[in-house]
Write a protein that holds these residues in place. Structure first.
Motif, PDB file in Angstrom:
ATOM      1  N   MET A 196       9.299  55.245  14.548  1.00 29.73           N
ATOM      2  CA  MET A 196       8.313  54.233  14.133  1.00 29.73           C
ATOM      3  C   MET A 196       8.917  52.832  14.266  1.00 29.73           C
ATOM      4  O   MET A 196      10.045  52.596  13.828  1.00 29.73           O
ATOM      5  CB  MET A 196       7.925  54.449  12.664  1.00 29.73           C
ATOM      6  N   GLU A 242       3.247  51.356  21.436  1.00 26.91           N
ATOM      7  CA  GLU A 242       4.236  51.495  20.358  1.00 26.91           C
ATOM      8  C   GLU A 242       3.663  52.345  19.218  1.00 26.91           C
ATOM      9  O   GLU A 242       2.452  52.365  19.022  1.00 26.91           O
ATOM     10  CB  GLU A 242       4.580  50.104  19.786  1.00 26.91           C
ATOM     11  N   THR A 243       4.516  53.010  18.478  1.00 25.91           N
ATOM     12  CA  THR A 243       4.075  53.663  17.237  1.00 25.91           C
ATOM     13  C   THR A 243       4.503  52.738  16.105  1.00 25.91           C
ATOM     14  O   THR A 243       5.682  52.696  15.724  1.00 25.91           O
ATOM     15  CB  THR A 243       4.743  55.045  17.079  1.00 25.91           C
ATOM     16  N   GLU A 300       4.717  51.073  12.480  1.00 27.40           N
ATOM     17  CA  GLU A 300       4.616  51.401  11.060  1.00 27.40           C
ATOM     18  C   GLU A 300       4.152  50.199  10.244  1.00 27.40           C
ATOM     19  O   GLU A 300       3.395  50.335   9.289  1.00 27.40           O
ATOM     20  CB  GLU A 300       5.988  51.867  10.551  1.00 27.40           C
ATOM     21  N   VAL A 316      -2.872  50.863  11.214  1.00 28.97           N
ATOM     22  CA  VAL A 316      -1.604  50.277  10.743  1.00 28.97           C
ATOM     23  C   VAL A 316      -1.956  49.478   9.478  1.00 28.97           C
ATOM     24  O   VAL A 316      -2.780  48.561   9.522  1.00 28.97           O
ATOM     25  CB  VAL A 316      -0.961  49.370  11.816  1.00 28.97           C
ATOM     26  N   GLN A 369       6.394  49.845   1.949  1.00 30.14           N
ATOM     27  CA  GLN A 369       6.682  51.241   2.296  1.00 30.14           C
ATOM     28  C   GLN A 369       6.732  52.115   1.039  1.00 30.14           C
ATOM     29  O   GLN A 369       6.412  53.294   1.089  1.00 30.14           O
ATOM     30  CB  GLN A 369       8.010  51.343   3.065  1.00 30.14           C
TER      31      GLN A 369
END
Ligand code: NAD
Ligand code: UDP
Length: 333
Positions: free
Chosen positions: A1, A65-66, A68, A109, A241
């Motif tokens: 990520m 892109e992944t 996060e 996202v 997060q």
């Protein structure tokens, strides 16, 4: 990520990308290089040149892109220019935020750390300024950033996109090894301008106004080191997060220095005379801006390492001396 840093080729963005890479994050950068420098971006970060307002481009980056979480620095930030060209600021800054949030939402996202500013408070009623104090900007730049905060709030309510708005006070300094630093053209910020005079690139500093209601009549500002600021973004990312709610934090030192005091500090650090004269007030300047920054320390665990303006100026002077022409990548017009 990956963490996507928008405006990661700019002054504060490039220091944040550098810290993220040092701490082991996978980093992608989007920047249109309107004021940023490709050479400022840590080579371990993937770089995409393009505009935040270009949704087709941004969608491609988010597809590839992944992602996060997002850290958003991409904006114009020159107060006097915003007074003359307000629409330029609402277009790039405020519309840029709408474009970004639409693309983030489409790609699920849900975390964004945002460069806000003390300029959202305007002329404060009391000092130090708390996060809960009224936000009444005195210039279009601050207004464009306040609108961005509000747009994030309603996008949280509607789409669950969580944000941290970091309201920076005055940012200065450079990475202590001198490998990256501040390089704006034209330069408008006090510390780099003072150091241009110290380096002999300008004849003298003009101090904008000495008739304010402050200790020596010149504006008072609260200076924070760019690397400390970069670290606050990483803490804000962790905060999101961990699943915390959206919030806003001041980032400053809780200490105010007048423009005359900054000049004296720079004379001490550089050992140069740095000629200066008094000029008229600059439109849109609040008299005094000092942060209450205990919330960031308490809630985010922020622990700034540079608590003295001499140390801050020393790192900026090191960058200036080792990079007299900045990144030396000026485009021909
Ligand atoms: P900067 O101009 O050096 O960095 C901004 C970066 O964003 C540049 O690399 C620029 O090329 C890029 N950019 C601008 N518009 C873009 C767009 N539409 N699409 C893609 N990229 C774009 O500025 P900085 O001093 O690093 O400030 C970064 C952020 O911090 C700004 O949002 C500013 O409002 C905020 N801020 C700065 C200060 C300060 O003292 N420097 C204080 C408070 C807040
Ligand atoms: N300033 C000044 N001369 C200059 C540039 C800035 O006197 O050539 C003053 C400005 O009026 C303000 C302070 O320095 O009081 C900090 O300005 P800067 O543009 O660095 O940051 P701002 O506080 O506007 O975000």
């Amino acid at each position: 990520m990956a963490i996507l840093v928008l405006g990661g080729a700019g002054y504060i963005g490039s220091h944040t990308v550098d810290r993220l890479v040092q701490k082991g994050y996978d980093v992608a950068v989007v920047d249109n290089l309107v004021t940023g420098h490709r050479a400022a971006v840590n080579k371990k970060a993937r770089f995409y040149e393009g505009d935040v307002r270009d949704k087709a481009f941004l969608n491609q980056v988010f597809d590839k892109e992944t992602i996060e979480g997002v850290i958003h620095f991409a904006a114009f930030s020159v107060v006097p220019e915003s007074m003359a060209k307000p629409l330029k600021y609402f277009d790039n800054n405020t519309y840029g935020m709408i474009s970004l949030l639409e693309v983030m939402n489409a790609h699920h996202v849900k975390k964004i750390v945002f460069s806000s500013t003390a300029a959202t408070y305007g002329e404060p009623k009391h000092i130090p300024i708390k996060e809960t104090d009224p936000q009444v900007p005195t210039n279009p730049y601050g207004e464009s950033k306040l609108a961005m905060e509000k747009i994030m709030h309603w996008s949280d309510v509607a789409y669950g996109i969580k944000f941290v708005a970091l309201r920076y006070f005055n940012v200065a300094g450079a990475k202590p090894d001198g490998s990256i630093g501040e390089d704006h053209s034209p330069e408008t910020h006090l510390v780099p301008i003072i150091l241009q005079v110290a380096a002999g690139e300008r004849d003298q500093l003009t101090i904008f106004g000495d008739d304010y209601d402050t200790k020596d009549g010149t504006n008072v500002r609260d200076y924070v080191h760019v690397v400390d600021l970069a670290d606050a973004h990483i803490l804000a990312l962790k905060y999101l997060q961990e699943g915390h709610d959206s919030d806003a934090f001041n980032l400053g030192s809780s200490t105010g220095f007048s423009n005359k005091e900054m000049l004296e500090a720079a004379r001490d650090v550089t050992g140069k005379p740095i000629p200066a004269k008094m000029g008229p007030r600059r439109a849109g300047d609040p008299s005094t801006l000092i942060a209450a920054s205990d919330k960031a320390r308490r809630v985010l665990g922020w622990d700034p390492q540079f608590d003295d303006v001499h140390e801050i100026i020393k790192t900026a002077w090191n960058w200036k001396q080792t990079h007299p022409k900045g990144y030396d990548d000026r485009k021909e017009n």
